[in-house]
Design an enzyme around this catalytic site. Structure first.
Site, PDB file in Angstrom:
ATOM      1  N   HIS A  96      60.216  46.429  37.524  1.00  0.00           N
ATOM      2  CA  HIS A  96      59.709  45.157  38.064  1.00  0.00           C
ATOM      3  C   HIS A  96      58.353  45.341  38.737  1.00  0.00           C
ATOM      4  O   HIS A  96      57.606  44.379  38.863  1.00  0.00           O
ATOM      5  CB  HIS A  96      60.709  44.605  39.084  1.00  0.00           C
ATOM      6  CG  HIS A  96      60.175  43.448  39.868  1.00  0.00           C
ATOM      7  ND1 HIS A  96      60.074  42.180  39.331  1.00  0.00           N
ATOM      8  CD2 HIS A  96      59.659  43.360  41.132  1.00  0.00           C
ATOM      9  CE1 HIS A  96      59.543  41.366  40.229  1.00  0.00           C
ATOM     10  NE2 HIS A  96      59.282  42.050  41.330  1.00  0.00           N
ATOM     11  N   CYS A 104      61.203  35.667  41.455  1.00  0.00           N
ATOM     12  CA  CYS A 104      60.689  36.441  40.319  1.00  0.00           C
ATOM     13  C   CYS A 104      61.787  37.187  39.573  1.00  0.00           C
ATOM     14  O   CYS A 104      61.516  37.977  38.670  1.00  0.00           O
ATOM     15  CB  CYS A 104      59.584  37.361  40.794  1.00  0.00           C
ATOM     16  SG  CYS A 104      58.259  36.383  41.544  1.00  0.00           S
ATOM     17  N   HIS A 155      51.659  39.319  36.852  1.00  0.00           N
ATOM     18  CA  HIS A 155      53.009  38.912  37.217  1.00  0.00           C
ATOM     19  C   HIS A 155      53.253  37.480  36.742  1.00  0.00           C
ATOM     20  O   HIS A 155      52.739  36.530  37.331  1.00  0.00           O
ATOM     21  CB  HIS A 155      53.179  39.023  38.734  1.00  0.00           C
ATOM     22  CG  HIS A 155      54.598  38.884  39.198  1.00  0.00           C
ATOM     23  ND1 HIS A 155      55.596  38.328  38.416  1.00  0.00           N
ATOM     24  CD2 HIS A 155      55.180  39.233  40.372  1.00  0.00           C
ATOM     25  CE1 HIS A 155      56.724  38.342  39.098  1.00  0.00           C
ATOM     26  NE2 HIS A 155      56.504  38.887  40.275  1.00  0.00           N
TER      27      HIS A 155
END
Lengths: 442, 87
Positions: free
Chosen positions: A333, A195, A369
């Site tokens: 994040h 990610c 996400h």
């Protein structure tokens, strides 16, 4: 024909003593980079669950509009996801959509939108000097699950396994589909970086431009992850998949009652150019990549390490020649997991604890996400602050987790913060990969 | 299946493989490739669909029989004459 680029200035390595853990500090001789080594963002194309362009995304973020919806996928059943509704057919024939992958379609859409936004004379562009660098968290799970589902209908007879499986699942597929669609003959590949991949795509693009490997980089990240049941099932088994009766409130990083990740699809591709090239064509410039860093926890498969995250932040700041106090916005994040958000906040406090200037927000609270696209998309959501001086908030925080308290955390409504000079974007991933990019206003 | 039904089935398969094409003017005698944008992967799709729908295994050396509608129907007629059209 193309011009040979001048060689980059001599790179020297200086070991610093002021750096807490003794990393090597890389400096460019003379400190101030020549324009041929300065990298700028000149076009943005994106597909997000709450917007199909840079302007639409920004509008949704300032209006606190979520892109998360109820969703159902085979085997796993009902869940939630960030789902995109961009028009695949804008740039692809039906046959291309059928033959390719969702990640490929996302990439094609974002890349062509970016090129259009950049105002490039695409028809006359030397296509062998264009590089494609697309970050992906994973690729191939969707297509492999589809084939297994298909052969199950035939008692697992592998003779009905599609000949399209290999070209769909090779790791370079999303970047390769962009190249095929646009006739780009320069280098193309994906960057597998969990990610952190969206940031890693940008970093790769900048490095290749600096090396003179290309004159235009199409860089960023894509995700098709909502089409694999496996990612939902795996996060669920890990106790890290968000649930909420109201889909729009399910993604809630920093909230005391957060219960996991909302999986999303999407993509964001930037056109990146060297500053001298961009200036010579009077390009619109969104910002300059003034610093970046990638490092690794080397401590756990999934649990983040705030000490390494802080080191990554420090390294990016040092490369940019900036102090923490000079960063206006940190795009966090945080994914909404119980431990991950706390660990990131620890790292942020360690680096930005004394900064009164820095504001923090989170874009996953709107769109979930977006995996490989997350870094690039979340950065895009913040770049407009250079023009409007507004920091969009982290939404869905009803009760702030005391362990996630940060001075400057912008919650639930946009905040006017005045002139914005620097935006820092965090993206972290499994296997302990950390990435930071810093964009400065020119 | 009659030759007419086999033709209908091939048209159905082509519609899924080449969704951007207008098949209403497709002629039976000329090669598919002279009338449609089909590549080798598309021809493999025809083979695959026949395999999935009717369990027909076409040997690789006989793929050339699928060059046109006329040759395809002629090739498949003896194989499919006792089969019922798939629903």
């Amino acid at each position: 024909m193309f011009e040979m680029r001048p060689a980059p200035p001599e790179t020297i390595i200086v070991k610093t003593t002021d750096f807490a853990v003794g990393e090597w500090r890389f400096m460019i001789a003379g400190q101030q980079l020549p324009d041929s080594q300065r990298i700028v963002l000149t076009g943005i194309g994106l597909a997000a669950p709450n917007g199909n362009s840079y302007a639409e995304l920004r509008e949704s973020l300032l209006a606190c509009r979520s892109g998360v919806s109820p969703y159902e996928i085979r085997y796993f059943g009902k869940t939630l996801a960030g789902i995109c509704d961009f028009d695949e057919r804008r740039y692809q024939k039906r046959k291309d959509v059928r033959r390719g992958t969702r990640a490929g379609s996302v990439g094609v859409y974002a890349a062509l939108e970016a090129v259009a936004d950049a105002g490039l004379d695409w028809e006359n562009r030397e296509k062998s000097r264009v590089g494609i660098y697309v970050g992906v968290t994973e690729h191939g799970n969707v297509e492999t699950e589809n084939e297994i589902y298909e052969i199950k209908q035939f008692d697992y007879d592998t003779k009905v396994w599609s000949h399209h499986h290999n070209p769909r699942t090779v790791a370079n597929n999303p970047a390769g589909e962009v190249a095929l669609n646009m006739g780009i003959t320069g280098p193309h590949y994906t960057i597998g970086a969990a990610c952190a991949a969206g940031n890693a795509g940008l970093i790769q693009g900048a490095q290749m431009l600096r090396l003179g490997e290309c004159d235009l980089a199409l860089a960023g990240g894509v995700s098709e992850s909502i089409h694999t049941f496996g990612i939902f099932a795996s996060f669920s088994s890990q106790g890290a998949l968000a649930t909420h009766e109201d889909a729009t409130r399910a993604s809630r990083p920093f909230d005391r009652d957060r219960n996991g990740i909302v999986v999303a699809e999407g993509g964001c591709i930037y056109t990146m150019e060297r500053l001298d090239d961009a200036r010579s064509r009077n390009a619109k410039i969104y910002g300059e990549l003034v610093g970046y860093a990638l490092n690794t926890d080397a401590t756990d498969f999934v649990l983040p390490n705030p000490e390494r995250q802080a080191q990554c932040l420090e390294l990016a700041l040092k490369k940019a020649g900036l102090a923490a106090e000079e960063i206006d916005i940190v795009s966090t994040h945080a994914t909404g997991t119980s431990s991950g958000d706390i660990q990131e906040c620890k790292a942020l406090r360690a680096v930005f604890g004394k900064s009164e200037r820095t504001h923090f927000n989170n874009t996953k609270s709107y769109i979930g996400h977006c995996m490989g696209a997350a870094g690039a998309l979340e950065l895009a959501g913040n770049l407009a602050a250079f023009d409007d001086g507004v920091c969009h908030p982290t939404i869905n925080v009803e009760n702030l987790d005391p362990e996630c308290e940060l001075n400057g955390l912008v919650l639930n409504q946009p905040r006017e913060i005045g002139p914005v000079k620097y935006v820092l974007n965090n993206s972290f991933g499994m296997l302990g990969i950390n990435s930071v990019v810093i964009i400065g206003k020119l | 299946m009659t030759p007419g039904e086999i033709r209908e089935e091939i048209i159905d398969i082509l519609e899924s493989i080449a969704p951007d094409e207008d098949l209403s003017e497709l002629q039976d005698a000329p090669n598919f490739r002279d009338q449609l944008e089909l590549d080798s992967m598309d021809f493999l799709d025809i083979v695959m669909e026949l395999r999935k729908r009717y369990r027909i295994q076409i040997p690789e050396e006989e793929y050339e029989q699928l060059a046109s509608m006329q040759s395809t129907v002629a090739y498949l007629e003896p194989i499919m004459k006792d089969m019922a059209k798939a629903s």
